[in-house]
Design an enzyme around this catalytic site. Sequence first.
Site, PDB file in Angstrom:
ATOM      1  N   TYR A 240       0.873  -1.173   0.000  1.00  0.00           N
ATOM      2  CA  TYR A 240       0.000   0.000   0.000  1.00  0.00           C
ATOM      3  C   TYR A 240       0.913   1.226   0.000  1.00  0.00           C
ATOM      4  O   TYR A 240       1.639   1.463   0.967  1.00  0.00           O
ATOM      5  CB  TYR A 240      -0.919   0.005   1.219  1.00  0.00           C
ATOM      6  CG  TYR A 240      -2.049  -0.987   1.128  1.00  0.00           C
ATOM      7  CD1 TYR A 240      -3.291  -0.607   0.619  1.00  0.00           C
ATOM      8  CD2 TYR A 240      -1.879  -2.313   1.530  1.00  0.00           C
ATOM      9  CE1 TYR A 240      -4.336  -1.521   0.528  1.00  0.00           C
ATOM     10  CE2 TYR A 240      -2.909  -3.229   1.434  1.00  0.00           C
ATOM     11  CZ  TYR A 240      -4.129  -2.825   0.931  1.00  0.00           C
ATOM     12  OH  TYR A 240      -5.160  -3.736   0.829  1.00  0.00           O
ATOM     13  N   HIS A 272      -3.963  -2.842  -8.221  1.00  0.00           N
ATOM     14  CA  HIS A 272      -5.202  -3.522  -7.825  1.00  0.00           C
ATOM     15  C   HIS A 272      -6.329  -2.538  -7.531  1.00  0.00           C
ATOM     16  O   HIS A 272      -7.438  -2.677  -8.040  1.00  0.00           O
ATOM     17  CB  HIS A 272      -4.936  -4.396  -6.598  1.00  0.00           C
ATOM     18  CG  HIS A 272      -6.090  -5.276  -6.234  1.00  0.00           C
ATOM     19  ND1 HIS A 272      -7.068  -4.891  -5.348  1.00  0.00           N
ATOM     20  CD2 HIS A 272      -6.412  -6.527  -6.637  1.00  0.00           C
ATOM     21  CE1 HIS A 272      -7.951  -5.865  -5.218  1.00  0.00           C
ATOM     22  NE2 HIS A 272      -7.575  -6.861  -5.982  1.00  0.00           N
ATOM     23  N   HIS A 273      -6.077  -1.548  -6.686  1.00  0.00           N
ATOM     24  CA  HIS A 273      -7.070  -0.498  -6.461  1.00  0.00           C
ATOM     25  C   HIS A 273      -6.387   0.758  -5.937  1.00  0.00           C
ATOM     26  O   HIS A 273      -5.252   0.717  -5.451  1.00  0.00           O
ATOM     27  CB  HIS A 273      -8.195  -0.964  -5.531  1.00  0.00           C
ATOM     28  CG  HIS A 273      -7.807  -1.149  -4.089  1.00  0.00           C
ATOM     29  ND1 HIS A 273      -7.566  -2.377  -3.528  1.00  0.00           N
ATOM     30  CD2 HIS A 273      -7.625  -0.253  -3.086  1.00  0.00           C
ATOM     31  CE1 HIS A 273      -7.253  -2.240  -2.253  1.00  0.00           C
ATOM     32  NE2 HIS A 273      -7.279  -0.953  -1.953  1.00  0.00           N
ATOM     33  N   HIS A 343      -2.852   0.339  -4.024  1.00  0.00           N
ATOM     34  CA  HIS A 343      -2.599  -1.043  -3.601  1.00  0.00           C
ATOM     35  C   HIS A 343      -2.011  -1.794  -4.785  1.00  0.00           C
ATOM     36  O   HIS A 343      -2.652  -1.950  -5.830  1.00  0.00           O
ATOM     37  CB  HIS A 343      -3.903  -1.711  -3.149  1.00  0.00           C
ATOM     38  CG  HIS A 343      -3.760  -3.185  -2.901  1.00  0.00           C
ATOM     39  ND1 HIS A 343      -4.823  -4.050  -3.005  1.00  0.00           N
ATOM     40  CD2 HIS A 343      -2.685  -3.939  -2.559  1.00  0.00           C
ATOM     41  CE1 HIS A 343      -4.395  -5.287  -2.747  1.00  0.00           C
ATOM     42  NE2 HIS A 343      -3.111  -5.241  -2.477  1.00  0.00           N
ATOM     43  N   HIS A 421     -17.704  -1.197   2.977  1.00  0.00           N
ATOM     44  CA  HIS A 421     -16.382  -1.346   3.597  1.00  0.00           C
ATOM     45  C   HIS A 421     -16.456  -2.180   4.867  1.00  0.00           C
ATOM     46  O   HIS A 421     -17.215  -1.888   5.792  1.00  0.00           O
ATOM     47  CB  HIS A 421     -15.802   0.027   3.939  1.00  0.00           C
ATOM     48  CG  HIS A 421     -14.448  -0.038   4.585  1.00  0.00           C
ATOM     49  ND1 HIS A 421     -13.300  -0.359   3.889  1.00  0.00           N
ATOM     50  CD2 HIS A 421     -14.058   0.153   5.872  1.00  0.00           C
ATOM     51  CE1 HIS A 421     -12.269  -0.342   4.711  1.00  0.00           C
ATOM     52  NE2 HIS A 421     -12.701  -0.048   5.923  1.00  0.00           N
ATOM     53  N   HIS A 423     -13.393  -4.990   7.116  1.00  0.00           N
ATOM     54  CA  HIS A 423     -12.024  -5.496   7.090  1.00  0.00           C
ATOM     55  C   HIS A 423     -12.048  -6.965   6.659  1.00  0.00           C
ATOM     56  O   HIS A 423     -12.951  -7.386   5.946  1.00  0.00           O
ATOM     57  CB  HIS A 423     -11.366  -5.290   8.446  1.00  0.00           C
ATOM     58  CG  HIS A 423     -10.969  -3.855   8.690  1.00  0.00           C
ATOM     59  ND1 HIS A 423     -10.491  -3.390   9.890  1.00  0.00           N
ATOM     60  CD2 HIS A 423     -10.989  -2.772   7.865  1.00  0.00           C
ATOM     61  CE1 HIS A 423     -10.234  -2.093   9.804  1.00  0.00           C
ATOM     62  NE2 HIS A 423     -10.533  -1.703   8.586  1.00  0.00           N
ATOM     63  N   MET A 495     -14.876  -3.392  10.785  1.00  0.00           N
ATOM     64  CA  MET A 495     -15.707  -2.228  10.521  1.00  0.00           C
ATOM     65  C   MET A 495     -16.958  -2.708   9.799  1.00  0.00           C
ATOM     66  O   MET A 495     -16.994  -3.805   9.228  1.00  0.00           O
ATOM     67  CB  MET A 495     -14.969  -1.193   9.657  1.00  0.00           C
ATOM     68  CG  MET A 495     -13.740  -0.591  10.299  1.00  0.00           C
ATOM     69  SD  MET A 495     -12.963   0.685   9.268  1.00  0.00           S
ATOM     70  CE  MET A 495     -14.146   2.032   9.432  1.00  0.00           C
TER      71      MET A 495
END
Length: 581
Positions: A240, A272-273, A343, A421, A423, A495
């Site tokens: 990251y 990836h993002h 990422h 979102h 985890h 989360m």
Amino acid sequence: MRIFNKDLRLQDVTVMYFTALAALMVILVTSYQAPNTAIEVTTLRPDLQGPLLPLPMPFHIPLDPRGQLQLAWNISYAKQEIYMELKVTEMKYGVVLGMSDRGELTNADLVVLWNNGTKSYFGDAWSDSKGHVSLDTQQDYELIEAKQKPDGYYLLFKRPFSTCDPRDYLIEEGTVHVIYGLLDRPLLALEQLNLSRIHMGLQRVLMLRPDTPRPKLPPDVRTLDVSAPNITIPNQETTYWCFIQTLPENMPKNHIVMYESVITPGNEAIVHHMEVFECSPDIRSVPQYSGSCDDKMKPGKLNSCRHVLAAWAMGAEAFYYPPDAGLPIGGPGSSRFLRLEVHYHNPLLISHHDSSGIRLHYTSSLRQYDAGIMELGLVYTPVMAIPPKQHIFYLSGYCNSKCTQTALPPGGIYIFASQLHTHLAGRGVRTVLVRGGKELKVVQEDEHYSSFYQTIRVLRKMVNVLPSDVLITKCTYNTEDRSKPTGGFGIMDEMCVNYIHYYPRTQLELCKTHVDTEYLQKYFKATNFHGNDQCVCGEQNVTEQFYQVQWDPFAVEMLKSLYNTAPVYMHCNQSDAHLFP
């Protein structure tokens, strides 16, 4: 009327009867087994003429890290069908493409092209609980064309969203886990194939996309690239990377009306993002930084850069705002500092330079409405932990009627996109709109959610939320691989959030809940007794108290009951982080 001829013997009648019965059985068996037949693929000479069909393939994604397999597709909502084009740069003896619940090689829905040494075959198949592959009795993948072209082998086929075949994957809105693999040796029969014995890969993608036309951009639109400064991608599988970019000083208010990814050529299968965050306006200066987001030496002020401006994940198309709304950037009350987070997924440890990022398209011709981003779901807190060893566990967060009545304008707001979102333990997220005590509609849902594939998802139809409406966000978790409760602030904790994108913008930035802590203490008192009947609850913080619980079925069921029935504490926060009165 005489039925039998006097010369017709009983033996002749018996033979005729069993002959007719056998013929009928052959017809029935043939009709039953006909769909079980694979299609022989005729070897064609290279064709230099255009695409396989005059059908646009607007969506595409590289499947493997080297980009040797490319998947493109289009959608027909009218016919409830999806058209797929698979390109294989170097075809040997076949290819496997499939879908499964979470990317497993077992119990997967497959389409296979294989060669027996002399001929090639195409068929709809499935894998069992051990990865063994069999041809499906119901062939739902329809081969349209197969061609060898100068740049690779192309397969064009289609399939309905839903086939009513229990062995087939239901293609629905949300994340689809795509598995793939190449065959490096002939197969005399498809049943010789076991997915666990060949090299397979996994890619995640949003298959079903809105079919609305793209809005036109204004003539005075300008662009700003928020991109990595020609970094060297680290020689590790997951990175990251964070980078701080500064906007021009005294930049007036503009509206972002569209954004898109800008990927360095050659890195399409590694990036990836990406996300762009705006830093807090209260922070007057943010140090320049370009490095790992996980570096303990990175400036602490980077943690204040959390307001999402843009998010992209592999396979996502350009994101357009509705014609009458735009996301504010610049001007009073905004920050000059943006944080880019990229990422990189680099399992082959390829050493490339990269300057990928997100291109913002903005205009000074302000639209009628400012767009806003609001957080729904659970407050980020260790208060609502998840027990260990749970196959399925649910948590729900609420944006209640008192908050929407206080904060929303009379005509309400219009949600046009959202970003789900969680985890690592998250398996599903669902936000529903409740009006008058009844569930009115699903705002956004992903039953195959993966925390490794998070992007902003455009709703097929905007959702109008009125004052006094309720928004419920429910998350599904799996903690079977964990021995301790999950609850806290780390990546291994959890989360449950839906970042909704809406207009017109209000002062409501966070509408979330957590269970009332007084009731949680009653739960600890009921479960945290030791041999001397002395409760140690008040002497420890919430995380330590959760660790003290003996997680037997009774304790788990009690916690579920608590989360479902106890009062909740409402966080109805303004953009300055203060609660609404």
